[in-house]
Design a protein around this motif. Structure first.
Motif, short mmCIF file in Angstrom:
data_model
loop_
_atom_site.label_atom_id
_atom_site.label_comp_id
_atom_site.label_asym_id
_atom_site.label_seq_id
_atom_site.Cartn_x
_atom_site.Cartn_y
_atom_site.Cartn_z
N LYS A 1 0.82 -1.13 0.13
CA LYS A 1 -0.08 -0.19 -0.09
C LYS A 1 1.03 1.41 0.24
N ILE B 1 2.54 1.83 -3.69
CA ILE B 1 1.56 2.34 -4.98
C ILE B 1 1.76 4.07 -4.57
N GLN B 2 1.13 4.45 -2.89
CA GLN B 2 1.24 5.58 -2.94
C GLN B 2 2.21 6.09 -2.98
N ARG C 1 2.51 6.28 -6.53
CA ARG C 1 2.02 7.51 -7.05
C ARG C 1 2.71 8.63 -7.19
N LYS D 1 -0.37 -0.03 -12.03
CA LYS D 1 -1.87 -0.72 -11.70
C LYS D 1 -1.60 -1.83 -12.03
N ILE E 1 -2.17 -2.30 -7.51
CA ILE E 1 -3.10 -2.36 -7.08
C ILE E 1 -3.97 -3.26 -7.22
N ASN E 2 -4.02 -4.36 -8.25
CA ASN E 2 -4.27 -5.65 -8.58
C ASN E 2 -3.68 -6.57 -7.31
N PHE F 1 -2.32 -5.95 -5.00
CA PHE F 1 -2.57 -5.56 -3.13
C PHE F 1 -4.23 -5.72 -2.92
N SER F 2 -5.25 -5.98 -3.79
CA SER F 2 -6.59 -7.02 -3.87
C SER F 2 -6.37 -8.47 -3.75
#
Length: 372
Positions: free
Chosen positions: A290, A293-294, A297, A340, A343-344, A346-347
């Motif tokens: 997480k 990703i931040q 980003r 991207k 993010i996938n 992480f889910s």
């Protein structure tokens, strides 16, 4: 050392001590100077930003005895914190200041009880102050019952509703209040207060540890102070970065930046080696993803809009911001695909018994496609 929790011990006692809410402080101090307090307020904003503290400050300036007898002091728009009224409110023993947690007292019966209390004049103060915390948790019937009281309040009553979810407050209620929206406080402001507390408590703490505590609080003074309190309890008079990382399962910014650098340089070998070290170190790999990703980003945003550096300066320490700016310079369009994919991943990680695998697969699949 006091048995009180740090966040209670260092709760702002005046408006001037309320950090990060300058406009709200200015307006409420002016209202205090002119004796123009409203009969109802709505305080909205993220947790730990000073809503309940501000409500108690209003209760104090409304009832401060020195303000009623000293016209020069009244012009300061602050409570004296010395008179019996101020002390009683600070110590939570005033019968004329009622705090209700709507999360556990959300029904119409509680509001009816409140309405019965409102009919009673103050026992010893000038005003009766009712603070309803987590007000968005009230039921529809409770809001309807409260509405009539807000429409025709007695002269001696002040209502303050505090909430983290202003959109759940009915318009019929919010329109009858003065509304104030509390913002997240900057990282520098949190670090500054933590440094002050550490000095007062005679705690030796590294700058890196302070930075990580502040960033993990996500704009909440209370969360940062509670974490510092926990660390003091377990580590005594000295707190290091490693202590913070182990406590919250989150790595510091320097390590995160180093790993992000491997990704942006398309160095799959070093990235996988370092990821293995992080996992073996017992850190929360989901939280790490997480944070990664931040980080990426922010690098992407800076790449395509360098003016955002000013905004990020509120969220990051200056040396950390410099690292991010350097990485923004080597960020390429194809790295958007990496974000991207992360993010996938992480889910998937949140529901997997093997959270490391989705992250490793994502890194291998993406970095091997990029030029080296």
């Amino acid at each position: 050392m006091s048995s009180l929790a740090i966040y209670r011990r260092y709760r702002p006692a005046t408006f001037e001590e309320l950090v990060g809410q300058d406009l709200i402080v200015k307006i409420l101090k002016e209202a205090g100077k002119q004796e123009k307090l409203a009969h109802a307020y709505l305080f909205a904003g993220p947790r730990g930003t000073g809503k309940t503290t501000t409500a108690r400050l209003i209760a104090k300036i409304a009832n401060c005895e020195k303000r009623s007898t000293d016209s020069n002091f009244k012009k300061e728009g602050e409570p004296c914190n010395e008179c019996p009224a101020c002390k009683a409110i600070d110590e939570g023993r005033s019968l004329d200041v009622t705090e209700i947690d709507a999360a556990s007292n959300r029904g119409i019966d509680e509001i009816r009880n409140l309405k019965e209390m409102i009919r009673l004049a103050p026992t010893s103060f000038k005003y009766r102050v009712f603070i309803i915390d987590e007000a968005h948790m009230l039921t529809r019937e409770a809001f309807n019952a409260l509405l009539k009281t807000l429409e025709e309040p007695p002269d001696y009553a002040i209502f303050i509703l505090a909430t983290t979810e202003a959109d759940k407050i009915p318009v019929t209620v919010s329109s009858r209040t003065q509304q104030f929206y509390f913002k997240r406080v900057s990282l520098q402001e949190i670090v500054g207060k933590l440094s002050h507390i550490a000095k007062k408590e005679k705690i030796k703490i590294s700058q890196e540890a302070l930075d990580l505590i502040a960033s993990s609080a996500e704009g909440s003074f209370r969360d940062a102070e509670s974490l510092l309190d926990q660390l003091i309890t377990f580590n005594g008079g000295e707190i290091k970065l490693d202590d913070v990382e182990k406590t919250i399962g989150k790595i510091g910014f320097d390590k995160l930046s180093l790993f992000a650098g491997y990704l942006l340089q398309n160095n799959v070998r070093e990235a996988l080696n370092y990821l293995s070290e992080i996992n073996d170190g017992g850190y929360n790999i989901i939280q790490f993803t997480k944070d990664l990703i931040q980080y990426l980003r922010r690098a992407a945003v800076l790449k395509f809009n360098p003016q955002m550096e000013e905004k990020f300066s509120r969220e990051l320490m200056q040396d950390h911001l410099k690292m991010l700016v350097d990485h923004a310079k080597i960020f390429e369009d194809y790295h958007m695909g990496l974000i991207k994919s992360l993010i996938n991943a992480f889910s998937q990680m949140r529901y997997s018994q093997f959270p490391l695998i989705p992250l490793e697969v994502t890194l291998i699949e993406n970095l091997k496609k990029f030029p080296t």
